[in-house]
Design an enzyme around this catalytic site. Structure first.
Site: not given
Ligand code: GTP
Ligand code: SPV
Ligand code: MN
Length: 598
Positions: A233, A255, A257, A282, A75, A381, A213, A204
């Site tokens: 989130h 993100s 984590c 998420d 991002r 990913r 998002k 991406y």
């Protein structure tokens, strides 16, 4: 004018699509129905064009590999804009651009950008079909990779237009073009007042899967405040105890984590009577239920998860989930058509492999600075259907969601934050969330490892002024008759040598057990002690049986160093001061209480 669009009954959808097509001038228009035939045809086309590569059909049926451009792997927060009429509405936490200026700028790039290309129209639902909390979006894109990802990540196709109905205007308008992937002409623009997103110049995930998002967090946080609910989130999981009682929690970690990992946790050997049920990994949309509790749905339909670090020890459920029908982005391709990444269970391939850039790669290769050359991009990913996850909750698509008993905030902190602590009350919990900090990861551009404030893990995703967001949290807490208890965790505390003190992953259930106990039996007092920062477990109330972790290490993990915390309180000001007078007084009040207690 555009014949293909005449099949769309809803006049608001149709006229917006006509507007978009007039601007981007596609040679073809394809309205996605979400069928298997459509998926097969699009996949074949992308394989032909080299946009996707087919993987080993026996080992990884239905799986494909995609490589992004090398300058387009995460991002781009510095190129992400909130375009509200008033600059103040976006707040110091966002980049702001006036809507007219933004559209003028981006229109120049969008003008004719789809000439010679196909414009794909992707109608989608966020949330279970038929749920009163679900929302519809329509994404226009010129990328098959995006369409195929949206097909996994959302409930996509004709059913979305059915859910919207023939005359509703209540849908998100998302326009995306990969364009020339030039970072100088890359913009991720949000127009919350118009429920609209424009994204250009990137291919991406987080920049282009506009459902995720952009809509489900940035725009939805704005809508939620307007309509009285919350877009966060957060992962959602259910913890079923040996007696068969299930308690649901939602957890916000920045993100990369540990949300996906925690959501799919497998109980350790010593806690076999427990079962973890995954609801989401998420994003959570939460509403106040008729029973006075907070209820959460997962608006997504799949996982867009971090690949490196995933293996049969850390996250077996994820490993099983990604064995079929999965899109891999930026991983190593082995000569047998299977894939590999750093910390994979299998040894690194020594011959015939290609790295995420598509270049020949062996594990002994070095970067210019002498560090090992990674085969998979650190933010590589997987995109996989949630329904394939062995731990997916049987009720994960329940239209009313699941009742949340605890909210958990967490960050990646080598020091300061203990393994777990509990807020005294909602207001204190909001302060803990508002001052959360974490070390930067590969999920976003910027200096890795740098500690930054990331309130509620929403810094990059709050679609409006965060001072108002904190106020909204404070306000909604007062409106929930039976609010969840609030906690903070840190799996990432290290010892002097920089080694993690806590084993993490499956063993995190030991911490969840304490949290559930605290949240469901508040009358118990022997399992927690008051400290200046909140309630911390007594060392005997975290079960470390069967762990290598010693009692002494546990004490270290739970330690609150007043000196470190005084510095922590001071360092919060750099962030909080940005909001000036707008910062709710309750945040300063809690900060003052902590300072005094220290
Ligand atoms: P986003 O998808 O970016 O929002 O990230 P996420 O929060 O879902 O993160 P994820 O679960 O994918 O974890 C990212 C990284 O953290 C991986 O490299 C994991 O191996 C690592 N990680 C996750 N849980 C733990 C843990 O309990 N301990 C340690 N040490 N590392 C962990
Ligand atoms: C994150 O960065 O928090 C993600 C991945 O979940 S992305 O969709 O790219 O934002
Ligand atoms: Mn995320």
């Amino acid at each position: 004018m555009f014949d293909e669009l005449s099949s769309i009954e809803n006049p608001h959808v149709r006229s917006w699509l006509e507007e978009v097509a007039t601007l981007t001038k596609p040679s073809n228009i394809h309205i996605c129905d979400g069928s298997e035939e459509e998926k097969a045809a699009l996949t074949a086309q992308a394989l032909d064009a080299g946009e996707l590569e087919e993987l080993n059909k026996e080992e990884l049926p239905g799986c494909v590999l995609h490589r992004t451009a090398q300058n387009d792997v995460a991002r781009v927060e510095h190129l992400t804009f909130i375009c509200t009429n008033e600059e103040k509405a976006a707040g110091p936490n966002n980049n702001w651009m006036a809507p007219n200026e933004a559209k003028e700028k981006a229109s120049k790039i969008f003008d004719g950008v789809m000439e010679g290309r196909t414009m794909y129209v992707v109608p989608y639902v966020m949330g279970p079909i038929g749920s009163p909390y679900s929302k519809v979006g329509v994404e226009v894109t010129d990328s098959i990779y995006v369409v195929l990802n949206m097909r996994i990540m959302t409930r996509m196709g004709s059913r979305a237009l059915d859910q919207l109905g023939p005359d509703s205007e209540d849908f998100n308008r998302g326009l995306h073009s990969t364009a020339d992937r030039n970072p100088d002409r890359r913009y991720i623009m949000h127009f919350p007042e118009e429920n609209t997103i424009w994204s250009v110049g990137s291919g991406y995930g987080g920049n282009v899967l506009l459902s995720k998002k952009c809509f489900a967090l940035r725009i939805a946080s704005w809508l939620g405040r307007k309509e009285g609910w919350m877009a966060e989130h957060m992962l959602i999981l259910g913890i079923e105890d040996p007696e068969g009682r299930t308690t649901y929690v939602a957890a916000a970690f920045p993100s990369a984590c540990g949300k996906t990992n925690l959501a799919m946790l497998i109980p350790p050997e010593s806690m076999k009577g427990y079962k973890i049920w995954t609801v989401g990994d998420d994003i959570a949309w939460m509403h106040i239920g008729d029973d006075g509790r907070l209820w959460a749905i997962n608006p997504e339909n799949g996982f867009f998860g971090v690949v490196p670090g995933t293996n049969m020890k850390t996250n077996p459920n994820a490993m099983i989930t990604v064995q079929k029908n999965t899109i891999y982005t930026n991983v190593v391709l082995k000569s047998d058509g299977t894939v590999w990444w750093e910390s994979h269970d299998d040894p690194a391939p020594t011959e015939g492999a290609l790295d995420w850039k598509g270049n020949p790669w062996t594990p002994d290769m070095k970067e210019e600075d002498g560090s090992p050359k990674k085969g998979a991009q650190p933010n590589s990913r997987f995109t996989a259907p949630a329904s394939q996850c062995p731990s997916i909750a049987p009720n994960w698509e329940d239209p009313k969601g699941v009742p949340i008993s605890a909210i958990i905030f967490g960050g990646r902190r080598a020091r300061v934050a203990p393994l777990v602590y509990e807020a005294r009350d909602w207001q204190h919990g909001v302060y803990i969330g508002a001052t959360m900090a974490s070390e930067r990861t590969a999920a976003q551009y910027g200096k890795q490892g740098e500690v930054r404030r990331d309130p509620m893990a929403m810094l990059p995703f709050c679609g409006y002024n965060m001072a108002d967001y904190f106020q909204y949290w404070l306000d909604i807490g007062k409106r929930i008759p039976n609010p969840p208890k609030i906690f903070h965790v840190n799996w990432f505390r290290t010892d002097e040598e920089g080694k993690f003190l806590w084993p993490g992953f499956g063993e995190n259930l030991r911490v969840l057990e304490w949290i559930v106990d605290r949240a469901t039996t508040p009358e118990k007092t022997e399992n927690a002690q008051e400290t200046p920062i909140g309630l911390v477990p007594t060392t005997s109330s975290i079960n470390i049986e069967g762990l290598e972790t010693t009692q002494e290490q546990l004490e270290d993990l739970l330690k609150i160093d007043p000196k470190e915390w005084k510095a922590e309180v001071e360092s919060q000001n750099e962030f909080l001061d940005k909001f000036g007078e707008d910062l709710p007084k309750e945040i300063r009040e809690e900060q003052g209480k902590l300072k005094d207690a220290l």
